[in-house]
Write an enzyme that holds these catalytic residues in place. Structure first.
Site, PDB file in Angstrom:
ATOM      1  N   SER A 183       0.401  -1.273   0.127  1.00 23.64           N
ATOM      2  CA  SER A 183       0.244  -0.358  -0.154  1.00 23.64           C
ATOM      3  C   SER A 183       1.227   1.506   0.340  1.00 23.64           C
ATOM      4  CB  SER A 183      -0.841   0.155   1.194  1.00 23.64           C
ATOM      5  OG  SER A 183      -1.636   1.484   1.674  1.00 23.64           O
ATOM      6  N   TYR A 224      -1.907  -0.791  10.200  1.00 27.68           N
ATOM      7  CA  TYR A 224      -1.901  -1.343   9.019  1.00 27.68           C
ATOM      8  C   TYR A 224      -1.095  -0.935   8.099  1.00 27.68           C
ATOM      9  CZ  TYR A 224      -4.191  -1.276   4.279  1.00 27.68           C
ATOM     10  OH  TYR A 224      -4.073  -1.228   2.627  1.00 27.68           O
TER      11      TYR A 224
HETATM   12  N1  LIG Z   1      -9.125   0.081  -1.263  1.00 26.02           N
HETATM   13  C1  LIG Z   1      -7.469   0.598  -0.592  1.00 26.02           C
HETATM   14  O1  LIG Z   1      -8.022   1.242  -0.732  1.00 26.02           O
HETATM   15  C2  LIG Z   1      -5.617  -0.284  -0.882  1.00 26.02           C
HETATM   16  C3  LIG Z   1      -5.576   0.597  -0.620  1.00 26.02           C
HETATM   17  C4  LIG Z   1      -4.008   0.367  -0.530  1.00 26.02           C
HETATM   18  C5  LIG Z   1      -3.854  -1.026  -0.639  1.00 26.02           C
HETATM   19  N2  LIG Z   1      -4.885  -1.959  -0.202  1.00 26.02           N
HETATM   20  C6  LIG Z   1      -4.767  -3.696   0.056  1.00 26.02           C
HETATM   21  O2  LIG Z   1      -4.782  -3.722  -1.758  1.00 26.02           O
HETATM   22  C7  LIG Z   1      -5.562  -5.404  -1.568  1.00 26.02           C
HETATM   23  C8  LIG Z   1      -6.999  -5.772  -1.278  1.00 26.02           C
HETATM   24  O3  LIG Z   1      -8.128  -4.925  -0.495  1.00 26.02           O
HETATM   25  P1  LIG Z   1      -9.226  -4.293  -1.812  1.00 26.02           P
HETATM   26  O4  LIG Z   1      -9.424  -3.011  -1.838  1.00 26.02           O
HETATM   27  O5  LIG Z   1      -9.372  -4.832  -2.551  1.00 26.02           O
HETATM   28  O6  LIG Z   1      -9.743  -4.923  -0.222  1.00 26.02           O
HETATM   29  P2  LIG Z   1     -11.436  -5.582  -0.449  1.00 26.02           P
HETATM   30  O7  LIG Z   1     -12.286  -4.943  -1.443  1.00 26.02           O
HETATM   31  O8  LIG Z   1     -11.858  -5.012   0.955  1.00 26.02           O
HETATM   32  O9  LIG Z   1     -11.310  -7.116  -0.635  1.00 26.02           O
HETATM   33  C9  LIG Z   1     -10.415  -7.814   0.194  1.00 26.02           C
HETATM   34  C10 LIG Z   1     -10.045  -9.801  -0.001  1.00 26.02           C
HETATM   35  O10 LIG Z   1      -9.314 -10.153   0.907  1.00 26.02           O
HETATM   36  C11 LIG Z   1     -10.486 -10.944   1.376  1.00 26.02           C
HETATM   37  N3  LIG Z   1      -9.705 -11.332   2.852  1.00 26.02           N
HETATM   38  C12 LIG Z   1     -10.422 -10.328   3.819  1.00 26.02           C
HETATM   39  N4  LIG Z   1      -9.927 -11.144   5.184  1.00 26.02           N
HETATM   40  C13 LIG Z   1      -9.715 -12.350   4.402  1.00 26.02           C
HETATM   41  C14 LIG Z   1      -9.291 -13.784   5.017  1.00 26.02           C
HETATM   42  N5  LIG Z   1      -9.174 -13.094   6.625  1.00 26.02           N
HETATM   43  N6  LIG Z   1      -9.112 -14.803   4.429  1.00 26.02           N
HETATM   44  C15 LIG Z   1      -8.639 -14.597   3.007  1.00 26.02           C
HETATM   45  N7  LIG Z   1      -9.644 -13.706   2.474  1.00 26.02           N
HETATM   46  C16 LIG Z   1      -9.275 -12.374   3.429  1.00 26.02           C
HETATM   47  C17 LIG Z   1     -11.498 -10.621   1.087  1.00 26.02           C
HETATM   48  O11 LIG Z   1     -12.850 -11.791   0.601  1.00 26.02           O
HETATM   49  P3  LIG Z   1     -14.078 -12.237   1.807  1.00 26.02           P
HETATM   50  O12 LIG Z   1     -14.396 -11.041   3.184  1.00 26.02           O
HETATM   51  O13 LIG Z   1     -14.597 -13.262   1.239  1.00 26.02           O
HETATM   52  O14 LIG Z   1     -12.287 -13.039   2.967  1.00 26.02           O
HETATM   53  C18 LIG Z   1     -11.643 -10.030  -0.072  1.00 26.02           C
HETATM   54  O15 LIG Z   1     -11.593 -10.516  -1.231  1.00 26.02           O
HETATM   55  C19 LIG Z   1      -5.542  -5.784   0.309  1.00 26.02           C
HETATM   56  O16 LIG Z   1      -3.715  -5.689   1.107  1.00 26.02           O
HETATM   57  C20 LIG Z   1      -5.381  -4.359   1.029  1.00 26.02           C
HETATM   58  O17 LIG Z   1      -4.585  -3.375   2.068  1.00 26.02           O
HETATM   59  C21 LIG Z   1      -6.346  -1.409  -0.441  1.00 26.02           C
END
Ligand SMILES: NC(=O)c1ccc[n+]([C@@H]2O[C@H](COP(=O)([O-])OP(=O)(O)OC[C@H]3O[C@@H](n4cnc5c(N)ncnc54)[C@H](OP(=O)(O)O)[C@@H]3O)[C@@H](O)[C@H]2O)c1
Length: 266
Positions: free
Chosen positions: A145, A158
Site C-alpha cells: 500500500s 495497518y
Molecule cells: N482499497 C484501497 O484503497 C487499498 C489501498 C492500498 C492497499 N490496498 C490493499 O489491497 C488489497 C486488496 O484490498 P481491497 O481494497 O480489494 O479490499 P476488499 O474489497 O475488502 O477485498 C479484500 C479481499 O480480501 C479477502 N479477505 C479479507 N479477509 C480475509 C481473510 N481473513 N482470509 C482470506 N481472505 C480475506 C476478502 O474476501 P472475504 O471477505 O471473502 O474473505 C476480499 O476478497 C489488500 O491487501 C489491501 O490492504 C487497498
C-alpha cells in the site's frame, strides 16, 4: 476474448472482491488456470461460474480459507499439492485494515490483521517458492500500500504491516532472482473497494473520501503488468508516486509523521 490457455496456474488470495477479483479476471483473460482463495465461498463459486462461461477450457478451482488463521497457508499448500496444482503465479492480495487510535483497537482484530497481512503472506511465499525455484520460473506479487511508505497516524498498525510487506518483498526478491523467480510488490493508493467499510474508516474524512478513490480494475491491470515484467516494486498513479518520493527524501521521520497526521485528519 481470453488468450489461449497457457497451462500455468495463478493462485490469488482475496479473490472474492475488490482488487483481487479484478486481478483474477485479468489473469484468466491471459490464459491462466486459477486457484482462488477467500472466506466467502458463495462469491468464489459465482466467480467460478462466470469465468467458466468466459474461458470454458481453463480450470478455475476455488477454496474457502480464512488467512487470519495461522494454519491456513499450509492448508492451501496441501490442497494444491493433493490436486497436483503447481502454482506459477502467487498473488498475495488479501488484506484488511483497522482504523482509529491505538487505544481503540480490539486485540482480536489486531491479531487477525497481523496474521492476515503479515504472517499468511509470508508463509504462502515460504510454501510456494521452493516449487518455483525448482522449476526456475515463477512470479510472486505481494500487494502492499502507499500507506506502507510512511507512518500513518490512526491507521498505524495497518500502514506498518504494509511497510513489512514492502521490505519483506524486496528482500526475498533478491533471494529468489537467481532461481528465475520474480517477486514484485505493488502499492495501490486509495481504491474504490470494500476496504474502507471493513476498516471502519470514517466516510466524512476528506483524505479518504470516495471521490478520491480509483477503480480497482485500473489498479489490478497496472499490478499484473508490473508483475509480468518482473518489476521489483511499483506504486499506482503519479500523485502517489510523488508522495512516496517526497517521503523518501525527507530526512526526518518525525517531520513525515507530523505532516501525515495533518493530512489524514484534515
Ligand atoms: N482499497 C484501497 O484503497 C487499498 C489501498 C492500498 C492497499 N490496498 C490493499 O489491497 C488489497 C486488496 O484490498 P481491497 O481494497 O480489494 O479490499 P476488499 O474489497 O475488502 O477485498 C479484500 C479481499 O480480501 C479477502 N479477505 C479479507 N479477509 C480475509 C481473510 N481473513 N482470509 C482470506 N481472505 C480475506 C476478502 O474476501 P472475504 O471477505 O471473502 O474473505 C476480499 O476478497 C489488500 O491487501 C489491501 O490492504 C487497498
Amino acid at each position: 476474448m481470453p488468450s489461449e490457455k497457457n497451462g500455468k496456474v495463478a493462485l490469488v488470495t482475496g479473490a472474492s472482491g475488490g482488487i483481487g477479483r479484478e486481478i483474477a479476471e485479468i489473469l484468466l483473460m491471459k490464459g491462466y488456470d486459477l486457484l482462488l482463495v477467500a472466506r466467502s465461498l458463495g462469491k468464489l463459486e459465482e466467480l467460478r461460474k462466470k469465468f467458466k462461461l468466459i474461458a470454458s477450457d481453463q480450470t478455475v478451482t476455488v477454496l474457502r480459507a480464512d488467512l487470519s488463521h495461522s494454519e491456513s497457508p499450509k492448508m492451501i499448500f496441501d490442497f494444491a499439492n493433493d490436486r497436483n496444482i503447481s502454482v506459477d503465479i502467487l498473488v498475495n492480495n488479501a488484506g484488511v485494515g483497522i482504523s482509529g487510535g491505538i487505544d481503540e483497537y480490539s486485540e482480536e482484530d489486531l491479531l487477525k490483521m497481523i496474521l492476515l497481512n503479515i504472517f499468511s503472506l509470508t508463509a504462502l511465499c515460504k510454501h510456494f517458492s521452493p516449487q518455483m525455484k525448482e522449476k526456475r520460473s515463477g512470479n510472486i506479487l505481494n500487494i502492499a500500500s502507499i500507506g506502507g511508505y510512511q507512518p500513518v497516524p490512526y491507521l498505524a498498525a495497518y500502514a506498518a504491516s504494509k511497510s513489512y510487506v514492502l521490505n519483506f518483498s524486496d528482500a526475498i526478491a533478491m533471494e529468489l532472482k537467481d532461481y528465475g523467480v520474480s517477486v514484485s510488490c505493488y502499492s495501490p493508493g486509495l481504491t474504490d473497494t470494500q476496504f474502507f467499510d471493513r476498516a471502519d474508516i470514517d466516510e466524512n474524512n476528506n483524505f479518504y473520501a470516495k471521490k478520491m478513490r480509483v477503480s480497482p480494475k485500473d489498479v489490478a491491470q497496472d499490478a499484473v503488468e508490473m508483475m509480468l515484467r518482473g518489476k521489483l516494486s511499483s506504486i499506482y498513479g503519479l500523485k502517489n508516486n510523488v508522495l512516496a518520493f517526497l517521503t523518501q527524501i525527507t530526512p526526518s521521520r518525525n517531520i513525515i509523521a507530523r505532516i501525515t497526521k495533518k493530512i489524514v485528519t484534515k
